[in-house]
Design a protein around this motif. Structure first.
Motif, PDB file in Angstrom:
ATOM      1  N   ASP A   1    -107.402  16.197 -74.094  1.00  0.00           N
ATOM      2  CA  ASP A   1    -106.166  15.428 -74.222  1.00  0.00           C
ATOM      3  C   ASP A   1    -105.147  16.302 -74.946  1.00  0.00           C
ATOM      4  OD1 ASP A   1    -104.118  13.767 -74.968  1.00  0.00           O
ATOM      5  OD2 ASP A   1    -105.437  12.100 -75.544  1.00  0.00           O
ATOM      6  N   LEU A   2    -104.272  16.938 -74.180  1.00  0.00           N
ATOM      7  CA  LEU A   2    -103.370  17.953 -74.737  1.00  0.00           C
ATOM      8  C   LEU A   2    -102.423  17.378 -75.787  1.00  0.00           C
ATOM      9  CD1 LEU A   2    -102.763  20.967 -74.512  1.00  0.00           C
ATOM     10  CD2 LEU A   2    -101.056  20.427 -72.769  1.00  0.00           C
ATOM     11  N   SER A   3    -101.870  16.181 -75.514  1.00  0.00           N
ATOM     12  CA  SER A   3    -100.893  15.643 -76.477  1.00  0.00           C
ATOM     13  C   SER A   3    -101.600  15.250 -77.774  1.00  0.00           C
ATOM     14  CB  SER A   3    -100.124  14.473 -75.880  1.00  0.00           C
ATOM     15  OG  SER A   3    -101.028  13.446 -75.523  1.00  0.00           O
ATOM     16  N   ALA A   4    -102.854  14.755 -77.679  1.00  0.00           N
ATOM     17  CA  ALA A   4    -103.612  14.453 -78.896  1.00  0.00           C
ATOM     18  C   ALA A   4    -103.889  15.732 -79.667  1.00  0.00           C
ATOM     19  CB  ALA A   4    -104.924  13.742 -78.538  1.00  0.00           C
ATOM     20  N   MET A   5    -104.230  16.811 -78.953  1.00  0.00           N
ATOM     21  CA  MET A   5    -104.513  18.088 -79.602  1.00  0.00           C
ATOM     22  C   MET A   5    -103.268  18.619 -80.307  1.00  0.00           C
ATOM     23  SD  MET A   5    -106.864  20.181 -80.351  1.00  0.00           S
ATOM     24  CE  MET A   5    -108.309  20.267 -79.305  1.00  0.00           C
ATOM     25  N   LYS A   6    -102.101  18.430 -79.687  1.00  0.00           N
ATOM     26  CA  LYS A   6    -100.861  18.894 -80.307  1.00  0.00           C
ATOM     27  C   LYS A   6    -100.587  18.134 -81.601  1.00  0.00           C
ATOM     28  CE  LYS A   6     -98.531  20.926 -76.331  1.00  0.00           C
ATOM     29  NZ  LYS A   6     -97.642  20.709 -75.191  1.00  0.00           N
TER      30      LYS A   6
ATOM     31  N   GLN B   1    -106.314  29.965 -84.885  1.00  0.00           N
ATOM     32  CA  GLN B   1    -106.120  30.576 -83.569  1.00  0.00           C
ATOM     33  C   GLN B   1    -106.645  29.651 -82.463  1.00  0.00           C
ATOM     34  OE1 GLN B   1    -104.487  33.357 -83.183  1.00  0.00           O
ATOM     35  NE2 GLN B   1    -104.804  33.674 -80.970  1.00  0.00           N
ATOM     36  N   GLU B   2    -107.805  29.038 -82.693  1.00  0.00           N
ATOM     37  CA  GLU B   2    -108.389  28.094 -81.724  1.00  0.00           C
ATOM     38  C   GLU B   2    -107.401  26.969 -81.422  1.00  0.00           C
ATOM     39  OE1 GLU B   2    -111.285  28.022 -80.098  1.00  0.00           O
ATOM     40  OE2 GLU B   2    -112.965  28.614 -81.373  1.00  0.00           O
ATOM     41  N   LEU B   3    -106.834  26.383 -82.484  1.00  0.00           N
ATOM     42  CA  LEU B   3    -105.934  25.235 -82.301  1.00  0.00           C
ATOM     43  C   LEU B   3    -104.687  25.643 -81.534  1.00  0.00           C
ATOM     44  CD1 LEU B   3    -106.300  23.518 -85.806  1.00  0.00           C
ATOM     45  CD2 LEU B   3    -107.419  22.889 -83.653  1.00  0.00           C
ATOM     46  N   ILE B   4    -104.148  26.817 -81.870  1.00  0.00           N
ATOM     47  CA  ILE B   4    -102.963  27.308 -81.152  1.00  0.00           C
ATOM     48  C   ILE B   4    -103.275  27.419 -79.671  1.00  0.00           C
ATOM     49  CG2 ILE B   4    -101.536  29.367 -80.762  1.00  0.00           C
ATOM     50  CD1 ILE B   4    -101.632  29.879 -83.797  1.00  0.00           C
ATOM     51  N   GLU B   5    -104.434  28.003 -79.370  1.00  0.00           N
ATOM     52  CA  GLU B   5    -104.769  28.253 -77.969  1.00  0.00           C
ATOM     53  C   GLU B   5    -105.131  26.958 -77.237  1.00  0.00           C
ATOM     54  OE1 GLU B   5    -106.191  32.845 -78.788  1.00  0.00           O
ATOM     55  OE2 GLU B   5    -107.672  31.397 -78.052  1.00  0.00           O
ATOM     56  N   LEU B   6    -105.770  26.018 -77.946  1.00  0.00           N
ATOM     57  CA  LEU B   6    -106.111  24.741 -77.311  1.00  0.00           C
ATOM     58  C   LEU B   6    -104.854  23.946 -76.965  1.00  0.00           C
ATOM     59  CD1 LEU B   6    -109.280  23.807 -79.360  1.00  0.00           C
ATOM     60  CD2 LEU B   6    -109.171  23.982 -76.867  1.00  0.00           C
ATOM     61  N   CYS B   7    -103.773  24.222 -77.696  1.00  0.00           N
ATOM     62  CA  CYS B   7    -102.506  23.559 -77.385  1.00  0.00           C
ATOM     63  C   CYS B   7    -101.770  24.288 -76.267  1.00  0.00           C
ATOM     64  CB  CYS B   7    -101.596  23.516 -78.611  1.00  0.00           C
ATOM     65  SG  CYS B   7    -102.203  22.403 -79.885  1.00  0.00           S
ATOM     66  N   GLY B   8    -102.366  25.375 -75.777  1.00  0.00           N
ATOM     67  CA  GLY B   8    -101.726  26.145 -74.722  1.00  0.00           C
ATOM     68  C   GLY B   8    -100.550  26.956 -75.230  1.00  0.00           C
ATOM     69  N   ARG B   9    -100.534  27.200 -76.539  1.00  0.00           N
ATOM     70  CA  ARG B   9     -99.431  27.995 -77.093  1.00  0.00           C
ATOM     71  C   ARG B   9     -99.920  29.407 -77.362  1.00  0.00           C
ATOM     72  NH1 ARG B   9     -96.638  23.749 -81.327  1.00  0.00           N
ATOM     73  NH2 ARG B   9     -96.863  21.959 -79.964  1.00  0.00           N
ATOM     74  N   SER B  10     -98.971  30.294 -77.616  1.00  0.00           N
ATOM     75  CA  SER B  10     -99.378  31.642 -77.993  1.00  0.00           C
ATOM     76  C   SER B  10     -98.993  31.855 -79.447  1.00  0.00           C
ATOM     77  CB  SER B  10     -98.684  32.677 -77.114  1.00  0.00           C
ATOM     78  OG  SER B  10     -97.364  32.853 -77.578  1.00  0.00           O
TER      79      SER B  10
ATOM     80  N   ALA C   1    -110.784  19.010 -98.510  1.00  0.00           N
ATOM     81  CA  ALA C   1    -110.876  17.553 -98.336  1.00  0.00           C
ATOM     82  C   ALA C   1    -109.786  17.055 -97.382  1.00  0.00           C
ATOM     83  CB  ALA C   1    -110.768  16.862 -99.692  1.00  0.00           C
ATOM     84  N   ASN C   2    -108.581  17.630 -97.487  1.00  0.00           N
ATOM     85  CA  ASN C   2    -107.484  17.230 -96.604  1.00  0.00           C
ATOM     86  C   ASN C   2    -107.704  17.691 -95.170  1.00  0.00           C
ATOM     87  OD1 ASN C   2    -106.164  16.009 -98.721  1.00  0.00           O
ATOM     88  ND2 ASN C   2    -104.958  17.840 -99.229  1.00  0.00           N
ATOM     89  N   LEU C   3    -108.378  18.838 -95.021  1.00  0.00           N
ATOM     90  CA  LEU C   3    -108.603  19.375 -93.679  1.00  0.00           C
ATOM     91  C   LEU C   3    -109.679  18.584 -92.940  1.00  0.00           C
ATOM     92  CD1 LEU C   3    -108.145  21.744 -91.584  1.00  0.00           C
ATOM     93  CD2 LEU C   3    -110.201  22.755 -92.590  1.00  0.00           C
ATOM     94  N   THR C   4    -110.689  18.108 -93.682  1.00  0.00           N
ATOM     95  CA  THR C   4    -111.878  17.534 -93.057  1.00  0.00           C
ATOM     96  C   THR C   4    -111.570  16.465 -91.984  1.00  0.00           C
ATOM     97  OG1 THR C   4    -113.130  18.113 -95.011  1.00  0.00           O
ATOM     98  CG2 THR C   4    -114.135  16.495 -93.536  1.00  0.00           C
ATOM     99  N   PRO C   5    -110.740  15.431 -92.256  1.00  0.00           N
ATOM    100  CA  PRO C   5    -110.472  14.442 -91.188  1.00  0.00           C
ATOM    101  C   PRO C   5    -109.740  15.056 -89.993  1.00  0.00           C
ATOM    102  CG  PRO C   5    -109.076  14.041 -93.120  1.00  0.00           C
ATOM    103  CD  PRO C   5    -110.081  15.062 -93.523  1.00  0.00           C
ATOM    104  N   ILE C   6    -108.876  16.024 -90.236  1.00  0.00           N
ATOM    105  CA  ILE C   6    -108.141  16.683 -89.140  1.00  0.00           C
ATOM    106  C   ILE C   6    -109.124  17.434 -88.258  1.00  0.00           C
ATOM    107  CG2 ILE C   6    -106.338  18.366 -88.586  1.00  0.00           C
ATOM    108  CD1 ILE C   6    -105.163  17.811 -91.411  1.00  0.00           C
ATOM    109  N   LEU C   7    -110.056  18.152 -88.918  1.00  0.00           N
ATOM    110  CA  LEU C   7    -111.033  18.949 -88.182  1.00  0.00           C
ATOM    111  C   LEU C   7    -111.959  18.036 -87.373  1.00  0.00           C
ATOM    112  CD1 LEU C   7    -112.215  21.682 -87.529  1.00  0.00           C
ATOM    113  CD2 LEU C   7    -113.424  21.667 -89.717  1.00  0.00           C
ATOM    114  N   LYS C   8    -112.324  16.872 -87.966  1.00  0.00           N
ATOM    115  CA  LYS C   8    -113.182  15.910 -87.244  1.00  0.00           C
ATOM    116  C   LYS C   8    -112.490  15.439 -85.969  1.00  0.00           C
ATOM    117  CE  LYS C   8    -116.485  14.014 -90.387  1.00  0.00           C
ATOM    118  NZ  LYS C   8    -116.318  13.557 -91.760  1.00  0.00           N
ATOM    119  N   ASP C   9    -111.198  15.096 -86.079  1.00  0.00           N
ATOM    120  CA  ASP C   9    -110.449  14.655 -84.906  1.00  0.00           C
ATOM    121  C   ASP C   9    -110.364  15.767 -83.863  1.00  0.00           C
ATOM    122  OD1 ASP C   9    -110.156  12.271 -86.152  1.00  0.00           O
ATOM    123  OD2 ASP C   9    -108.051  12.552 -86.732  1.00  0.00           O
ATOM    124  N   ALA C  10    -110.175  17.008 -84.320  1.00  0.00           N
ATOM    125  CA  ALA C  10    -110.105  18.139 -83.390  1.00  0.00           C
ATOM    126  C   ALA C  10    -111.431  18.288 -82.657  1.00  0.00           C
ATOM    127  CB  ALA C  10    -109.757  19.422 -84.150  1.00  0.00           C
ATOM    128  N   ALA C  11    -112.539  18.096 -83.390  1.00  0.00           N
ATOM    129  CA  ALA C  11    -113.862  18.281 -82.794  1.00  0.00           C
ATOM    130  C   ALA C  11    -114.177  17.189 -81.774  1.00  0.00           C
ATOM    131  CB  ALA C  11    -114.927  18.325 -83.888  1.00  0.00           C
TER     132      ALA C  11
END
Lengths: 513, 207
Positions: free
Chosen positions: B75-80, B187-196, B132-142
């Motif tokens: 889901d690209l928009s969710a990933m963004k 880098q993973e997140l940038i690329e998963l969003c289709g950005r460079s 601690a702040n990253l953890t929920p974001i990373l869970k959603d990304a996963a």
């Protein structure tokens, strides 16, 4: 019987701290060079500190007149000269010398022994110009330091000069200095009388100063100035045009060979890099003075590494680490600015301090290829991705078009203590080349970056890139070993920890003993 | 044989990796990592050089195909949206990294000599907070790209090591340190969003 006067080549039981308490710093240094090391030093004698104390008690030099006469006679015999002679006159200098450095003591009197008769003899021997300048120098320095016009009889001149040396120990300036420095008023001083040699003599003559290693970067070859047909004072006054030291090697290979041997002897004695003054009189080399040489922070590190690795020196790696402060390391890695004369082609943000020069590489692969070939390289990227880390590891420095002081590239560079310039907005990076305005940078073009100021230069800038220097790297490696910190981490922090560990190690050794 | 997205992506992100580094990033055990590397070498996607394993141009091409397939599935928009939240935490992380490396002393910036334990502890406390702040974001990304689950373990391990006094696990570029893992995750997140990264860098978000 032990008297009050010691010839410079008089053998002593030990050449340690105690010798300076007997002969003062200057006298002890001459004794080491002459009696201990067998170097060719202009013959001299020293009135000991004991002589000073007896003079102070008695207010008179009468007790030592006989010894002075005998010492002067020995100089005359050795040099085939005559004090006050109508031909080949003996001319001397006289200097103070306390056991510890004491500003406020009297300056040196040069060319003592000249009068109308001997000045004319000197002119016949060395020419009018040499004799005239010696004559003027002597009269001026004597009048200023002793406070009266020089008497005609050289022996009277010498007595007055010795008294002036001894008296200067209780001058208001010297007393004030001792008080501030917490030195005893009973310390006293010695007086050293040394035969003059003339770098202006006919034949192959001159004078020079040399460092046994390069004090700017620690390179292990002698550097210095050679002034043909000049007297020692000319070096300091800058009145003569000086030539680089290697010129002496071509002008007289024999003198150069002997000088190099003296450098090695002196370094072995001092167990350090030395600063040497010398004069050549009619083809004969004389060593005048030697001290441990002052040097730049970079030279301090590189010389320490060389000495620790050289079997002729009994210095250890631990000694090398102890001899370099964290400030020295910081200055060597980052404090030096790339030469101001060169014009930068671009300016970005200095993200990690230090200077690095190398061939331009535009990919990790290219950077690693240069590193494998032993060639320093600068990795140039528009921005850095994680995949550039192997290339950053291989490069001596990193240059990027984008990014700020907290960019990943900056963090990685700082972690490795590698110079980095980031955010160079005028830098346009393509796949295998880059452009800065009209300037094209091709793979292999030499680029220099200054991670302290953010400046970028084309070519090599006249400054040693300490961070890619093997000796500095080895030094940091030794510090890591002692520090117990692993392969990463800031070099300055590693050295600070190594220093702390060395202190702890010394304390525990002491405790065990 | 289906090309191994996770393996190829790990090698691309690292540029080059030896077995130890690869194992630590994959976290599936030494035998599995070796077998997968060998298969990729056999398929012509990877070659092993003295410094480590790296992708061949064929491997890069294969990876690029796998990446666009992965993006189509997700889901690209969710990933963004996830990426936007990440850039917020990223700013705090970068600031603490700089404070870890450089200290301001009498107005001039000097390398942190790590002799002031209280100062270092304050930076590690900030890292714990950032984590601690990253953890929920990373869970959603996963949940959007299951491959990213491994970053949870890699970051936690690095954090625990740092908290345990292993200082190089915070920033060492040649270890699986907190910064190394973060840099790769970014880098993973940038690329998963289709950005460079180039576009992100210009926009000031790649920092």
């Amino acid at each position: 019987m032990i008297g009050y006067i010691f010839d410079s080549d008089h053998p002593h039981a030990a050449y340690d701290r105690g010798l300076a308490d007997l002969l003062g710093g200057k006298g002890a240094s001459l004794a080491v060079m002459s009696a201990k090391l067998g170097l060719s030093v202009p013959p001299a004698f020293t009135l000991s500190i004991e002589a000073f104390h007896r003079w102070r008690r008695e207010g008179d030099l009468a007790f030592v007149h006989g010894e002075i006469d005998a010492a002067v006679a020995r100089l005359e015999t050795r040099l085939h000269r005559k004090f006050g002679g109508e031909a080949r006159p003996l001319v001397v200098s006289i200097r103070s010398g306390a056991p510890a450095s004491m500003p406020g003591m009297m300056d040196t009197i040069l060319d003592l022994g000249l009068n109308r008769v001997t000045a004319a003899a000197l002119a016949r021997e060395f020419g009018d110009q040499v004799a005239d300048s010696a004559w003027i120098r002597f009269r001026a320095s004597f009048a200023q330091i002793v406070g009266v016009a020089a008497p005609e009889d050289p022996r009277d001149q010498l007595n007055a000069a010795v008294v002036a040396v001894f008296s200067s120990c209780d001058s208001p300036r010297a007393i004030a200095y001792r008080k501030r420095a917490g030195l005893s008023d009973e310390m006293g001083t010695a007086a050293t009388v040394q035969s003059m040699v003339f770098g202006t003599a006919p034949g192959f003559s001159g004078t020079g100063v040399a460092f046994t290693r390069d004090p700017s970067n620690g390179d292990s070859h002698p550097v210095g100035d050679w002034l043909p047909n000049a007297q020692g004072e000319d070096v300091v006054s800058g009145s003569h045009r000086s030539l680089p030291l290697p010129v002496l090697a071509t002008q007289s290979p024999a003198v150069w060979h002997e000088l190099e041997r003296a450098f090695r002897t002196l370094e072995a004695w001092f167990q350090d890099m030395c600063d040497v003054e010398f004069t050549v009189e009619a083809g004969k080399l004389w060593i005048l003075q030697c001290r441990v040489g002052k040097r730049s922070p970079l030279a301090r590190i590189r010389v320490a590494v060389d000495l620790a690795e050289d079997p002729r020196f009994h210095l250890t790696r631990e000694d090398a680490l102890r001899g370099v402060s964290v400030e020295d390391l910081r200055a060597a890695l980052g404090g030096d600015r790339a030469g101001v004369a060169a014009l930068p082609i671009a300016v970005g943000l200095g993200a990690s301090p230090g200077i690095a020069a190398g061939k331009a590489s535009f990919t990790s692969e290219a950077a690693m290829a240069y590193a494998d070939a032993g060639e320093p390289t600068i990795l140039i990227r528009r921005e850095t991705a994680p995949e550039d880390i192997p290339g950053m590891a291989a490069a001596g420095g990193i240059l990027t078009a984008t990014g700020g002081l907290v960019s990943h590239a900056a963090i990685v560079a700082r972690e490795w203590c590698k110079p980095a310039v980031v955010g160079v907005e005028t830098l346009d990076v393509a796949e295998d080349r880059a452009r800065i305005g009209p300037i094209d940078i091709q793979p292999g073009d030499v680029v220099t970056i200054d991670g302290t100021t953010g400046r970028v230069f084309l070519g090599t800038v006249e400054a040693v890139a300490a961070t890619s220097d093997g000796k500095v790297e080895r030094f940091i490696g030794w510090a890591r070993e002692i520090s117990g910190l692993s392969e990463e981490g800031n070099s300055c922090a590693v050295l600070a920890r190594a220093h702390a560990n060395l202190v702890t190690m010394a304390q525990s050794r002491e405790y065990r003993n | 044989v289906e090309a191994d997205l996770t393996l190829l992506k790990t090698l691309r992100l690292k540029g080059m990796a030896d077995m130890a580094l690869l194992e630590r990033a994959l976290r599936t055990g030494a035998a599995d990592a070796t077998a997968r590397l060998e298969a990729a070498v056999k398929a012509g996607y990877v070659r092993v050089l003295p410094r480590g394993a790296t992708l061949t141009s064929m491997g890069r091409a294969a990876l690029s195909g796998l990446e666009s397939a992965e993006r189509t599935r997700s889901d690209l928009s969710a990933m963004k949206r996830v990426y936007e939240r990440f850039t917020g935490v990223n700013v705090s992380f970068k600031a603490l990294m700089k404070d870890w490396q450089v200290r301001s002393v009498n107005g001039s910036e000097v390398p942190n000599d790590h002799l002031d334990a209280a100062y270092d502890a304050s930076v590690v406390a900030r890292l714990t907070e950032v984590h601690a702040n990253l953890t929920p974001i990373l869970k959603d990304a996963a949940t959007l790209a299951s491959r990213l689950t491994v970053y949870v373990a890699r970051l936690s391990d690095a954090l625990v090591a740092v908290q345990g006094g292993e200082r190089t696990m915070l920033a060492s570029p040649s270890r699986d340190s907190y910064h190394t893992v973060w840099f790769e995750l970014h880098q993973e997140l940038i690329e998963l969003c289709g950005r460079s990264r180039a576009v992100e860098a210009v926009a000031g978000r790649a920092e």
